[in-house]
Design an enzyme around this catalytic site. Structure first.
Site, PDB file in Angstrom:
ATOM      1  N   LYS A 253     -56.102 -99.061 -31.328  1.00  0.00           N
ATOM      2  CA  LYS A 253     -57.486 -98.598 -31.162  1.00  0.00           C
ATOM      3  C   LYS A 253     -57.707 -97.345 -31.995  1.00  0.00           C
ATOM      4  O   LYS A 253     -57.023 -96.342 -31.827  1.00  0.00           O
ATOM      5  CB  LYS A 253     -57.767 -98.303 -29.691  1.00  0.00           C
ATOM      6  CG  LYS A 253     -59.114 -97.619 -29.442  1.00  0.00           C
ATOM      7  CD  LYS A 253     -59.226 -97.086 -28.018  1.00  0.00           C
ATOM      8  CE  LYS A 253     -60.464 -96.213 -27.858  1.00  0.00           C
ATOM      9  NZ  LYS A 253     -60.538 -95.570 -26.526  1.00  0.00           N
ATOM     10  N   LYS A 265     -71.631 -89.407 -23.268  1.00  0.00           N
ATOM     11  CA  LYS A 265     -70.780 -88.439 -22.576  1.00  0.00           C
ATOM     12  C   LYS A 265     -71.552 -87.121 -22.465  1.00  0.00           C
ATOM     13  O   LYS A 265     -72.010 -86.574 -23.471  1.00  0.00           O
ATOM     14  CB  LYS A 265     -69.482 -88.206 -23.352  1.00  0.00           C
ATOM     15  CG  LYS A 265     -68.557 -89.408 -23.397  1.00  0.00           C
ATOM     16  CD  LYS A 265     -67.299 -89.082 -24.179  1.00  0.00           C
ATOM     17  CE  LYS A 265     -66.381 -90.279 -24.304  1.00  0.00           C
ATOM     18  NZ  LYS A 265     -65.736 -90.634 -23.054  1.00  0.00           N
ATOM     19  N   ASP A 276     -59.694 -89.974 -30.062  1.00  0.00           N
ATOM     20  CA  ASP A 276     -59.729 -91.298 -29.466  1.00  0.00           C
ATOM     21  C   ASP A 276     -59.195 -92.365 -30.418  1.00  0.00           C
ATOM     22  O   ASP A 276     -59.333 -93.557 -30.160  1.00  0.00           O
ATOM     23  CB  ASP A 276     -61.167 -91.636 -29.035  1.00  0.00           C
ATOM     24  CG  ASP A 276     -61.215 -92.610 -27.877  1.00  0.00           C
ATOM     25  OD1 ASP A 276     -60.170 -92.852 -27.259  1.00  0.00           O
ATOM     26  OD2 ASP A 276     -62.306 -93.140 -27.588  1.00  0.00           O
ATOM     27  N   GLU A 338     -65.613 -98.645 -24.725  1.00  0.00           N
ATOM     28  CA  GLU A 338     -65.700 -99.329 -26.011  1.00  0.00           C
ATOM     29  C   GLU A 338     -64.342 -99.727 -26.573  1.00  0.00           C
ATOM     30  O   GLU A 338     -64.240-100.670 -27.357  1.00  0.00           O
ATOM     31  CB  GLU A 338     -66.431 -98.442 -27.032  1.00  0.00           C
ATOM     32  CG  GLU A 338     -65.599 -97.370 -27.710  1.00  0.00           C
ATOM     33  CD  GLU A 338     -65.034 -96.317 -26.756  1.00  0.00           C
ATOM     34  OE1 GLU A 338     -63.951 -95.776 -27.056  1.00  0.00           O
ATOM     35  OE2 GLU A 338     -65.658 -96.039 -25.722  1.00  0.00           O
ATOM     36  N   ARG A 340     -61.725-101.192 -25.345  1.00  0.00           N
ATOM     37  CA  ARG A 340     -61.253-102.549 -25.027  1.00  0.00           C
ATOM     38  C   ARG A 340     -61.989-103.606 -25.856  1.00  0.00           C
ATOM     39  O   ARG A 340     -61.446-104.679 -26.114  1.00  0.00           O
ATOM     40  CB  ARG A 340     -61.398-102.816 -23.530  1.00  0.00           C
ATOM     41  CG  ARG A 340     -62.811-102.859 -23.009  1.00  0.00           C
ATOM     42  CD  ARG A 340     -62.882-102.600 -21.524  1.00  0.00           C
ATOM     43  NE  ARG A 340     -62.486-101.233 -21.207  1.00  0.00           N
ATOM     44  CZ  ARG A 340     -62.433-100.740 -19.967  1.00  0.00           C
ATOM     45  NH1 ARG A 340     -62.744-101.501 -18.937  1.00  0.00           N
ATOM     46  NH2 ARG A 340     -62.059 -99.491 -19.747  1.00  0.00           N
TER      47      ARG A 340
END
Length: 506
Positions: A253, A265, A276, A338, A340
């Site tokens: 990811k 957020k 991330d 998002e 996944r």
């Protein structure tokens, strides 16, 4: 950044005139039975300085390399609950002290319990701790070269390859939202693998991405209009000469910035979301290490999905139903879930590779949920499918992570996790998530695997199928960055070292 290189050195390098300008000793009690000259110097210092053995100290040491002796204690290693991270942390502290003192050629000497299996790799772990201690983010201009000489018989080639991969993983994870936006991340990978025995391809065409990676492209939809933020999929393949005994397929990811999308957020929760992309970063770093070591018998295919989850007029929203690459109709429950979606399409492509692969094993690496931190603190969480659980792959990863200073907590996939993502109407096959933050949802880091299995089609390769495929989902949301500063601290490159150790165990 400070460039760290490792080399093997003989015992006599510690003494007399040499290019080495400091000796770093990492130990619990500084008995140093194999180094009586050093032990005597330490004993003399301890007679006048109670800090010796209790905190990192720098001693004037005539006769030793550079006249500098840095002592960095691990602390008491006898507790039933201690682990080899003590060597990593002590080396990290000690190398920083040596560097601040002006040393650039440091000999590392590691002394610890010989009979305790927990510390079997203490000398190797200490070397990696030196690398972590000297690492600086790629935007910091410091071309200083630091050599670390190893006198305890460590495998220098292995450690060098590990550190090169870890540097890449830290660079990619730690780069800010513009430095490592999807195109920049992809360009870094091209340069990283330029001279390696890897096949590298990059998908950057928006139409192709929307067609072949529809869930991933939904996440990226609001960013396509900004060229420097536009999505990429990087595919890297390593295929050694000779017979293949097993195949690893890794999905990483790479959300280069996560605003949360339409489920924005708020309240300061967006800070740190440039990290991330830690799963894709670790994947790239692992492939660099593999390319340098060139292991035989194992083929590895990795796909990294690089997207920016932007907010805008074209952002995807909850309640949308999107058909993924594997054909499942997915109702979006929360746009901040998002990762996944990105992984599901990557895994679906890797599933197609696995169908014709020899002895396939599937991994996903992701900074996926806040819940894993709520459940486990600063540790990596691993969830297995039924095939991996039967083969105890998660247990192997847990045991090796413990030995290599990358502790892992093992979770179990349950039937309730499938209920979490079951369709809520006849219009969809799956619900991507609840409509709240994962950190507040029961089993928030376990149930995403139920979604990933079904959204990717990997659920068809279960224990009773013609081709059972083991799959480990690795959630590094709370371990990808140092726990002391989870928003802005150094990336850790976890679980790169553990994955390498697994290659020789499976």
């Amino acid at each position: 950044m400070a460039q760290v290189t490792f080399s093997t050195q003989q015992r006599d390098a510690l003494f007399g005139q040499s290019p080495w300008d400091a000796v770093l000793v990492v130990s619990d009690r500084f008995v140093l039975a194999d180094w009586p000259e050093v032990a005597q110097l330490i004993q003399h210092a301890a007679s006048v300085d109670q800090r010796i053995g209790n905190e990192a100290t720098l001693l004037l040491a005539p006769g030793l390399a550079g006249g500098r002796l840095v002592l960095s204690p691990t602390g008491d290693l006898d507790s039933d609950y201690e682990d080899v991270r003590r060597f990593y942390e002590a080396a990290e502290t000690g190398i920083k002290m040596a560097y601040r003192a002006g040393a650039r050629n440091v000999l590392l000497l590691v002394d610890g319990p010989d009979a305790d299996a927990r510390y079997l790799h203490g000398a190797d772990v200490a070397a990696l701790g030196c690398g972590q201690g000297l690492y600086l983010n790629p935007d910091v201009e410091d071309a200083t070269q630091v050599r670390v000489g190893l006198v305890d018989g460590q495998d220098v080639d292995r450690l060098t390859a590990l550190e090169q991969g870890r540097v890449a993983a830290r660079d990619l994870c730690g780069g800010d939202p513009e430095q490592m936006a999807p195109p920049a991340f992809a360009d870094y990978c091209l340069a990283l693998f330029e001279e390696d025995p890897l096949d590298v391809s990059i998908i950057d065409d928006a139409e192709q991405l929307v067609r072949d990676y529809p869930l991933l492209s939904a996440v990226a939809r609001s960013s396509f209009a900004v060229a420097r933020h536009s999505a990429r999929v990087v595919r890297v393949e390593y295929c050694p000469e000779g017979e293949i005994h097993q195949t690893w397929l890794i999905a990483g990811k790479g959300v280069t910035y996560d605003t949360g999308g339409a489920d924005l957020k708020v309240g300061g929760s967006m800070a740190g979301m440039s990290r991330d992309k830690g799963g894709a970063a670790a994947t790239a770093g692992f492939m660099k290490t593999v390319a340098m070591l060139r292991p035989r018998g194992i083929r590895i295919i990795a796909e990294m999905g690089l997207v920016r989850n932007s907010i805008g007029s074209d952002a995807f929203v909850p309640d949308e139903i999107i058909t993924g690459h594997a054909g499942a109709r997915v109702r979006i429950g929360n746009t901040d879930a998002e990762g996944r979606l990105v992984l599901a399409d990557l895994l679906s492509h890797l599933r197609e590779d696995a169908e014709k692969a020899v002895n396939p094993r599937v991994f996903s690496l992701a900074t996926l949920t806040g819940h894993v931190g709520r459940a486990y603190g600063p540790y990596t969480g691993v969830v297995e499918n039924s095939v991996a659980r039967r083969g105890q792959l998660g247990r192997v990863m847990q045991q090796l992570g413990e030995r290599w200073a990358e502790p892992v907590e093992l979770s179990t996939l349950r039937r309730e996790d499938f209920a979490q993502v079951a369709p809520r109407s006849e219009s969809e096959d799956l619900l991507s998530s609840n409509n709240g933050a994962s950190v507040n949802i029961s089993r928030g880091h376990q149930f995403p695997l139920a979604f990933l299995l079904q959204a990717s089609g990997l659920d068809q390769y279960h224990l009773a199928s013609d081709k059972p495929i083991p799959y480990l989902h690795v959630d590094i949301a709370s371990s990808a960055v140092e726990a002391s500063n989870p928003l802005y601290g150094k990336p850790t490159a976890r679980p790169l070292t553990t994955l390498l150790a697994m290659m020789s165990e499976l």
